[in-house]
Design a protein around this motif. Structure first.
Motif, PDB file in Angstrom:
ATOM      1  N   CYS A  63      -3.917  39.637 -41.085  1.00  0.00           N
ATOM      2  CA  CYS A  63      -5.157  39.428 -40.342  1.00  0.00           C
ATOM      3  C   CYS A  63      -5.423  40.156 -39.667  1.00  0.00           C
ATOM      4  O   CYS A  63      -4.654  41.170 -39.285  1.00  0.00           O
ATOM      5  CB  CYS A  63      -5.077  37.447 -39.776  1.00  0.00           C
ATOM      6  N   THR A  64      -6.574  41.449 -39.986  1.00  0.00           N
ATOM      7  CA  THR A  64      -7.134  42.530 -39.855  1.00  0.00           C
ATOM      8  C   THR A  64      -8.215  42.249 -38.627  1.00  0.00           C
ATOM      9  O   THR A  64      -8.820  43.146 -38.292  1.00  0.00           O
ATOM     10  CB  THR A  64      -7.784  43.437 -40.477  1.00  0.00           C
ATOM     11  N   GLY A  65      -8.100  40.794 -37.925  1.00  0.00           N
ATOM     12  CA  GLY A  65      -8.960  41.169 -36.082  1.00  0.00           C
ATOM     13  C   GLY A  65     -10.272  40.049 -36.475  1.00  0.00           C
ATOM     14  O   GLY A  65      -9.863  40.136 -37.613  1.00  0.00           O
ATOM     15  N   ALA A  66     -11.137  40.517 -35.748  1.00  0.00           N
ATOM     16  CA  ALA A  66     -12.420  40.101 -35.877  1.00  0.00           C
ATOM     17  C   ALA A  66     -12.892  40.265 -37.252  1.00  0.00           C
ATOM     18  O   ALA A  66     -12.644  41.486 -37.204  1.00  0.00           O
ATOM     19  CB  ALA A  66     -13.020  39.740 -34.818  1.00  0.00           C
ATOM     20  N   ALA A 105       4.705  34.023 -40.808  1.00  0.00           N
ATOM     21  CA  ALA A 105       5.045  34.570 -41.875  1.00  0.00           C
ATOM     22  C   ALA A 105       4.302  35.933 -42.133  1.00  0.00           C
ATOM     23  O   ALA A 105       3.257  35.698 -42.629  1.00  0.00           O
ATOM     24  CB  ALA A 105       4.884  34.429 -43.054  1.00  0.00           C
ATOM     25  N   VAL A 106       3.919  36.480 -41.610  1.00  0.00           N
ATOM     26  CA  VAL A 106       3.078  38.151 -41.627  1.00  0.00           C
ATOM     27  C   VAL A 106       3.769  38.968 -42.778  1.00  0.00           C
ATOM     28  O   VAL A 106       4.323  40.124 -42.646  1.00  0.00           O
ATOM     29  CB  VAL A 106       3.636  39.129 -40.002  1.00  0.00           C
ATOM     30  N   ASN A 107       2.738  38.730 -44.316  1.00  0.00           N
ATOM     31  CA  ASN A 107       2.664  39.645 -45.476  1.00  0.00           C
ATOM     32  C   ASN A 107       2.129  40.872 -45.226  1.00  0.00           C
ATOM     33  O   ASN A 107       2.205  41.221 -46.078  1.00  0.00           O
ATOM     34  CB  ASN A 107       2.393  38.592 -45.849  1.00  0.00           C
ATOM     35  N   GLY A 108       1.667  41.308 -44.013  1.00  0.00           N
ATOM     36  CA  GLY A 108       0.626  42.515 -44.086  1.00  0.00           C
ATOM     37  C   GLY A 108       0.261  42.967 -43.213  1.00  0.00           C
ATOM     38  O   GLY A 108       0.912  42.497 -42.076  1.00  0.00           O
ATOM     39  N   PRO A 109      -0.547  43.925 -42.764  1.00  0.00           N
ATOM     40  CA  PRO A 109      -1.355  44.152 -41.177  1.00  0.00           C
ATOM     41  C   PRO A 109      -2.029  43.236 -40.887  1.00  0.00           C
ATOM     42  O   PRO A 109      -2.803  41.785 -41.063  1.00  0.00           O
ATOM     43  CB  PRO A 109      -2.427  45.091 -41.863  1.00  0.00           C
ATOM     44  N   ALA A 110      -0.770  43.058 -39.370  1.00  0.00           N
ATOM     45  CA  ALA A 110      -1.784  41.913 -38.534  1.00  0.00           C
ATOM     46  C   ALA A 110      -1.705  42.609 -36.567  1.00  0.00           C
ATOM     47  O   ALA A 110      -1.755  43.469 -36.491  1.00  0.00           O
ATOM     48  CB  ALA A 110      -0.832  41.092 -38.056  1.00  0.00           C
ATOM     49  N   ALA A 111      -3.575  42.874 -37.247  1.00  0.00           N
ATOM     50  CA  ALA A 111      -4.207  43.558 -35.836  1.00  0.00           C
ATOM     51  C   ALA A 111      -5.491  42.702 -35.062  1.00  0.00           C
ATOM     52  O   ALA A 111      -5.606  41.404 -36.422  1.00  0.00           O
ATOM     53  CB  ALA A 111      -5.125  44.979 -36.853  1.00  0.00           C
ATOM     54  N   GLY A 112      -5.346  43.619 -33.970  1.00  0.00           N
ATOM     55  CA  GLY A 112      -6.075  43.207 -32.859  1.00  0.00           C
ATOM     56  C   GLY A 112      -5.676  41.080 -32.883  1.00  0.00           C
ATOM     57  O   GLY A 112      -4.460  41.012 -32.282  1.00  0.00           O
ATOM     58  N   ALA A 113      -7.407  40.420 -33.671  1.00  0.00           N
ATOM     59  CA  ALA A 113      -6.573  39.120 -32.963  1.00  0.00           C
ATOM     60  C   ALA A 113      -5.125  38.628 -33.686  1.00  0.00           C
ATOM     61  O   ALA A 113      -4.582  37.864 -33.773  1.00  0.00           O
ATOM     62  CB  ALA A 113      -8.212  38.315 -33.197  1.00  0.00           C
ATOM     63  N   GLY A 114      -5.659  39.239 -35.159  1.00  0.00           N
ATOM     64  CA  GLY A 114      -4.558  39.247 -35.817  1.00  0.00           C
ATOM     65  C   GLY A 114      -2.935  38.695 -35.400  1.00  0.00           C
ATOM     66  O   GLY A 114      -2.165  38.714 -35.602  1.00  0.00           O
ATOM     67  N   MET A 115      -2.856  40.111 -34.105  1.00  0.00           N
ATOM     68  CA  MET A 115      -1.184  40.545 -34.113  1.00  0.00           C
ATOM     69  C   MET A 115      -1.119  39.400 -33.351  1.00  0.00           C
ATOM     70  O   MET A 115      -0.334  38.929 -32.769  1.00  0.00           O
ATOM     71  CB  MET A 115      -1.425  41.839 -33.178  1.00  0.00           C
ATOM     72  N   SER A 116      -2.411  38.706 -32.541  1.00  0.00           N
ATOM     73  CA  SER A 116      -1.977  37.701 -31.791  1.00  0.00           C
ATOM     74  C   SER A 116      -1.997  36.512 -32.165  1.00  0.00           C
ATOM     75  O   SER A 116      -0.541  35.241 -31.812  1.00  0.00           O
ATOM     76  CB  SER A 116      -3.466  37.661 -30.729  1.00  0.00           C
ATOM     77  N   PHE A 117      -2.382  35.934 -33.320  1.00  0.00           N
ATOM     78  CA  PHE A 117      -2.398  34.896 -34.187  1.00  0.00           C
ATOM     79  C   PHE A 117      -0.860  34.959 -34.933  1.00  0.00           C
ATOM     80  O   PHE A 117       0.056  33.618 -34.519  1.00  0.00           O
ATOM     81  CB  PHE A 117      -2.772  35.118 -35.072  1.00  0.00           C
TER      82      PHE A 117
END
Length: 262
Positions: A63-66, A105-117
């Motif tokens: 997830c790349t954030g908002a 299962a973090v399969n790629g970029p985890a940015a912004g809100a995606g990092m929190s998720f």
């Protein structure tokens, strides 16, 4: 099951919740938040059956954030942050209070809100190519979605502030070294390993596991005496389950326990 930018599958007692808007690398929109809410409703309807949840992303991103697409073209400007309390926060609270363990299962970029998720997982598994990014400073915003609560408790103040002020990528291997995540796997086997772990958790004493989640979530806000009291209350609940009786019986009979999640 298909919801707006979200897919949900059931594999026995494991629910697989997948962020699925690959055109924008699973960036979170109001529509996706609605889809996540409906998916959680479906999981809660099967509360007696679902004993672990795997949260992951479709395609090449977690997830790349908002989702910022179209913000510059809005005729009526929406203040940044308004969707936090109406959309993001309800989802975060529901994940925190879920009845069973969560594997991310973090399969790629985890940015912004995606990092929190990603960091909401009780067990956080990463593909070797994945990375984390506190992207907010890059667009003139502050970290949100609980990241300023989660990060200091996971990796300390100095590293948390550095990630947020500098906005630099944190590779999965470095995140593992820092203690931010639990395990890193080669990309091709990430989901296989995530499902293996999820099935192991799903075969455990679900009530006790949910109470373990609660104890660790509540611990940072409690005094020592408050935490002792919470442990006492949770132990009373766990000790009143069929799984406790099964666990003791299996121990005494020197056999594997067959937990039912009750």
């Amino acid at each position: 099951m298909q919801f707006k930018h979200v897919t949900l599958e059931f594999d026995g007692s494991v629910a697989i919740l997948k962020l699925d808007h690959q055109e924008v690398m699973n960036a979170v929109s109001v529509d996706m938040l609605g889809g996540l809410s409906e998916a959680l409703d479906a999981i809660e309807e099967k509360k007696d059956e679902v004993r672990c949840v795997v949260l992951t992303g479709a395609g090449r991103a977690f997830c790349t954030g908002a989702n910022l697409q179209g913000r510059n073209n809005q005729s009526k400007k929406t203040k940044a942050g308004l969707t936090l309390e109406t959309g993001f926060h309800p989802f975060l609270r529901r994940i925190r209070n879920l009845h069973c363990p969560i594997v991310t299962a973090v399969n790629g970029p985890a940015a912004g809100a995606g990092m929190s998720f990603a960091l909401l997982g009780d067990m956080i598994l990463c593909a070797r190519s994945s990375y984390f990014l506190q992207a907010f400073r890059r667009i003139g915003l502050v970290p949100d979605c609980g990241s300023t609560w989660l990060l200091p408790r996971l990796i300390g103040k100095a590293r948390s502030i550095e990630l947020s002020l500098m906005g630099e990528r944190l590779p999965a291997e470095k995140a593992l070294e820092w203690g931010l995540v639990n395990r890193v796997y080669d990309d091709g086997v990430l989901m296989e390993e995530a499902m293996k772990l999820a099935r192991e958790l799903a075969s455990g004493p679900t009530v006790a596991l949910s109470l373990i989640r609660k104890l660790y979530w509540d611990s940072p806000e409690n005094s020592f005496e408050e935490q002792l009291n919470l442990e006492f209350q949770c132990q009373l609940r766990a000790g009143d389950t069929q799984d406790f009786r099964e666990g003791v019986g299996a121990f005494l009979e020197k056999r594997p326990a067959q937990f039912k999640g009750k």
